[in-house]
Design a protein around this motif. Structure first.
Motif: not given
Length: 167
Positions: A1, A89, A91, A93-94, A110-115
């Protein structure tokens, strides 16, 4: 992340703290990947698109607060007072959001993969902000005229929290 940036807004809509983390540079065939003048500037923690004008960090903070304020109000109007805005979110960032009972707002990109980072933002508030800023007798209660959080212990602890706990 990957954490791109972190903002704290006070109850008067002033950005009292902002911190950016850029993705770690990678070197290709011994060449340094330091940004050059042709490299697009970074805004909102995500790489800028070519042709996009460069914005200052103050402009980014105002845009972030405006987005959070609008989405929070929309959620409350559509869902009622019991609903709360937590994240959204795009495309690239979140955005994660946490508001304290005293209307201090914590925002993390954060990036898109973060919970969901709601608990992490709550831990930053309780363990770092309250301990090093609120309980500090030398720290101002209000932050007028753009006077923000200026506390080395808070900054170092935040850096450690982001690099060790969230990585």
């Amino acid at each position: 992340m990957v954490v791109y940036s972190f903002y704290i807004f006070d109850r008067h809509a002033e950005c009292i703290y902002k911190r950016r983390w850029l993705p770690r540079p990678t070197s290709i065939a011994g060449k340094s990947s330091r940004p050059t003048s042709e490299t697009p500037s970074v805004s909102n923690g995500a790489p800028a698109v070519y042709g996009q004008s460069a914005r200052t960090s103050d402009d980014d903070a105002k845009l972030i607060f405006g987005t959070v304020f609008s989405l929070r109000n929309m959620v409350r109007k559509l869902g009622g007072e019991d609903d709360s805005f937590v994240s959204y979110h795009t495309s690239q960032y979140k955005l994660h959001y946490y508001e304290t009972p005293t209307n201090i707002k914590f925002v993390m990109l954060t990036d898109l993969k973060s919970p969901s980072m709601r608990i992490a933002l709550q831990q930053i508030y309780i363990n770092l902000f309250v301990e090093y800023v609120v309980k500090n007798p030398l720290s101002p209660v209000e932050h007028p005229n753009g006077l923000g959080v200026n506390n080395e212990l808070f900054e170092e602890s935040l850096e450690q929290f982001v690099t060790r706990v969230l990585s």
